[in-house]
Write an enzyme that holds these catalytic residues in place. Structure first.
Site, mmCIF file in Angstrom:
data_model
loop_
_atom_site.group_PDB
_atom_site.id
_atom_site.type_symbol
_atom_site.label_atom_id
_atom_site.label_comp_id
_atom_site.label_asym_id
_atom_site.label_seq_id
_atom_site.Cartn_x
_atom_site.Cartn_y
_atom_site.Cartn_z
ATOM 1 N N ASP A 74 -11.291 -3.725 4.321
ATOM 2 C CA ASP A 74 -9.942 -4.535 4.159
ATOM 3 C C ASP A 74 -9.047 -2.961 4.050
ATOM 4 O O ASP A 74 -9.024 -2.615 3.197
ATOM 5 C CB ASP A 74 -9.693 -5.211 3.184
ATOM 6 C CG ASP A 74 -8.428 -5.798 3.124
ATOM 7 O OD1 ASP A 74 -7.619 -5.606 3.919
ATOM 8 O OD2 ASP A 74 -8.084 -6.821 1.980
ATOM 9 N N TRP A 86 -8.324 -8.668 -4.733
ATOM 10 C CA TRP A 86 -7.343 -9.497 -4.243
ATOM 11 C C TRP A 86 -7.568 -10.819 -4.509
ATOM 12 O O TRP A 86 -8.580 -11.077 -3.799
ATOM 13 C CB TRP A 86 -6.953 -8.935 -2.926
ATOM 14 C CG TRP A 86 -5.548 -9.697 -2.351
ATOM 15 C CD1 TRP A 86 -4.424 -10.021 -3.016
ATOM 16 C CD2 TRP A 86 -5.449 -10.384 -0.939
ATOM 17 N NE1 TRP A 86 -3.578 -10.666 -2.094
ATOM 18 C CE2 TRP A 86 -4.260 -10.901 -0.799
ATOM 19 C CE3 TRP A 86 -6.248 -10.570 -0.074
ATOM 20 C CZ2 TRP A 86 -3.961 -11.869 0.111
ATOM 21 C CZ3 TRP A 86 -6.002 -11.118 1.215
ATOM 22 C CH2 TRP A 86 -4.741 -11.961 1.215
ATOM 23 N N LYS A 108 2.566 -3.502 5.189
ATOM 24 C CA LYS A 108 2.965 -2.815 4.203
ATOM 25 C C LYS A 108 3.565 -1.199 4.904
ATOM 26 O O LYS A 108 4.464 -0.840 4.531
ATOM 27 C CB LYS A 108 2.164 -2.232 3.070
ATOM 28 C CG LYS A 108 2.339 -3.446 1.952
ATOM 29 C CD LYS A 108 1.762 -4.917 2.335
ATOM 30 C CE LYS A 108 0.402 -4.941 2.325
ATOM 31 N NZ LYS A 108 -0.142 -6.286 2.322
HETATM 32 N N1 PLA Z 1 -5.627 -7.347 1.523
HETATM 33 C C1 PLA Z 1 -5.177 -6.956 0.542
HETATM 34 C C2 PLA Z 1 -6.051 -6.102 -0.345
HETATM 35 C C3 PLA Z 1 -3.916 -7.293 0.263
HETATM 36 O O1 PLA Z 1 -3.459 -6.650 -0.932
HETATM 37 C C4 PLA Z 1 -3.037 -8.005 0.951
HETATM 38 C C5 PLA Z 1 -1.698 -8.375 0.693
HETATM 39 C C6 PLA Z 1 -3.358 -8.447 2.088
HETATM 40 C C7 PLA Z 1 -4.947 -8.139 2.552
HETATM 41 C C8 PLA Z 1 -2.838 -9.406 3.032
HETATM 42 O O2 PLA Z 1 -1.886 -9.074 3.753
HETATM 43 P P1 PLA Z 1 -1.169 -9.562 4.990
HETATM 44 O O3 PLA Z 1 -1.642 -10.858 5.347
HETATM 45 O O4 PLA Z 1 0.265 -9.730 4.482
HETATM 46 O O5 PLA Z 1 -1.244 -8.556 5.919
HETATM 47 N N2 PLA Z 1 -1.434 -8.418 -0.952
HETATM 48 C C9 PLA Z 1 -0.093 -8.597 -1.403
HETATM 49 C C10 PLA Z 1 0.528 -9.844 -0.710
HETATM 50 C C11 PLA Z 1 0.732 -7.582 -0.752
HETATM 51 C C12 PLA Z 1 -0.319 -11.313 -0.847
HETATM 52 O O6 PLA Z 1 -0.889 -11.471 -2.035
HETATM 53 O O7 PLA Z 1 -0.218 -12.173 0.127
HETATM 54 C C13 PLA Z 1 -0.221 -8.871 -2.734
HETATM 55 O O8 PLA Z 1 0.719 -8.796 -3.430
HETATM 56 O O9 PLA Z 1 -1.112 -8.626 -3.570
#
Ligand code: PLA
Length: 426
Positions: free
Chosen positions: A222, A141, A258
């Protein structure tokens, strides 16, 4: 003084324009597009078959209960958040029968969703842990390296994904973690790896566990998608529970964005599993020192919703049914997209007496093999730009698509776009 000299005199005139965020910026671009056929498969946000955001029925019910309860007030929460929420969150990820919880070796603090939990954990490690290197999977991510760098940790990659096989580079992973300095921190996606949708098998997790424990590497899980990978909350927490069952220490960041659809409520938790209750209590006291000057204490509403749902058997059961339905709809989108691309591959055009094979080149079976919210398509930056330009399909430039944003009506349009992108750009 003229308007232009006002502008020049700004004490901020040296500030340069920052780029949009690679994920959230996709939504910004999507919102600006007036074309009605547009489709946002960028951010991982669940949509219904009608393409609408979903508030779970169980969340509506819990909120109603909260509103009706006149004894509820809006006082500050403690620095570490709502106690019921913290206890229930620990049980959700570590299991209701976890011995670590029974032995009071776990401290859990409510944080601002997954991101805030990762950041608080990282700040704690930077202050109190002897090794400041954290290994993150390649790819991961996009926010991970930023969060850890800003907290003062030094970030190194470990091999995770093999683009050739579109699967796990298990050998590379073992080699890189095997070569890491003892004590290094290792970021692990608990399930539904983002962006690849590729997870280790339970057998591979066991090997990773043995290697990490033998080298004293510290796991930082995570968990942003518990329940979204398989549809089962317990199955999706197996990786974490294996590490906790061996009596060793670890960190875990949880998000309810989610799996409860509480994206904008910013509700999550950081747990640190320690060797003894005494250590856990001291660790908790230092987490408070991290949180207090950062945002003082967390918001009450989202955590109250979660606590109500997790503590009430009926609501909990209803949640698991709704969660499974979301996971199943995503799985069915995988199947439909795969079938649509296969059908294009099978399409034969009769031209005179010749049969010309018109296909979407490539093997698309990874669409149904990968799990969780995302498909890592293998489409390159140019192909993604082409799909956005010509088909108004929005996705991250690494070729990731959010299957949760897709619906049956839009599958043919997406398949057409992928077909055209692959056919026209190598
Ligand atoms: N960790 C991972 C692996 C994630 O994909 C995301 C969210 C988070 C943590 C953090 O989410 P939160 O802070 O909203 O609880 N990833 C998303 C959104 C869904 C983003 O980038 O913020 C994504 O589209 O990858």
């Amino acid at each position: 003084m003229s308007a232009s000299s006002d502008h020049q005199d700004s004490v901020f005139s040296h500030v340069v324009q920052a780029p949009e965020d690679p994920i959230l910026g996709v939504t910004v671009a999507y919102n600006k597009d007036p074309n009605p056929i547009k489709l946002n498969l960028g951010v991982g946000a669940y949509r219904t078959e009608e393409g609408k955001p979903l508030v779970l029925n169980v969340v509506r019910r819990a909120e109603q209960m909260l509103v009706n309860d006149q004894s509820r007030v809006k006082e500050y929460l403690p620095i570490i958040g709502l106690s019921d929420f913290n206890k229930s969150s620990a049980k959700l990820i570590f299991g209701a029968d976890s011995t670590a919880i029974q032995e009071n070796r776990v401290t859990t603090v409510q944080c601002l969703s997954g991101t805030g939990s990762l950041r608080v954990g990282a700040e704690f490690l930077a202050r109190h842990y002897h090794e400041h290197t954290i290994y993150i999977p390649q790819p991961t991510w996009g926010n991970h390296p930023k969060i850890f760098n800003l907290a003062g940790l030094s970030v190194k990659p470990y091999r995770y994904y093999n683009p050739q096989t579109r699967g796990l580079d298990f050998q590379g992973l073992l080699e890189d973690l095997g070569a890491a300095p003892s004590g290094a921190i290792v970021l692990l996606h608990a399930c539904a790896h983002n962006p690849t949708g590729v997870d280790p098998t339970l057998d591979q997790w066991e090997q990773i566990r043995q290697l990490m424990r033998s080298k004293g590497l510290l796991p930082f899980f995570d968990s942003a998608y518990q329940g979204f990978a398989s549809g089962s909350l317990d199955a999706d927490a197996q990786s974490v529970r294996m590490f906790v069952a061996d009596g060793g220490e670890c960190l875990a960041a949880q998000s309810y964005a989610k799996n409860m659809g509480l994206y904008g409520e910013r509700v999550g938790a950081l747990s640190i599993v320690c060797k003894t209750a005494d250590v856990a209590s001291r660790v908790e006291s230092q987490l408070k020192m991290v949180i207090r000057p950062m945002y003082s204490n967390p918001p009450i509403h989202g955590a109250s919703i979660v606590a109500v749902i997790l503590k009430d058997r009926d609501l909990y059961n209803e949640w698991t049914v709704e969660l499974k339905a979301m996971a199943d709809r995503i799985i069915s989108m995988r199947k439909q997209l795969f079938d649509a691309l296969q059908a294009k591959g099978m399409a034969y055009k009769l031209l005179f007496t010749l049969v010309i094979h018109v296909c979407t080149p490539g093997d698309w079976s990874h669409i149904i093999k990968q799990i969780g919210m995302f498909t890592f398509t293998g489409l390159n930056t140019e192909q993604v730009a082409f799909m956005t330009r010509e088909y108004h399909i929005y996705m991250t430039s690494d070729g990731r698509i959010s299957m949760a944003g897709l619906n049956s009506r839009k599958v043919p349009h997406l398949a057409d776009a992928i077909h055209a992108a692959v056919a026209s750009i190598a």
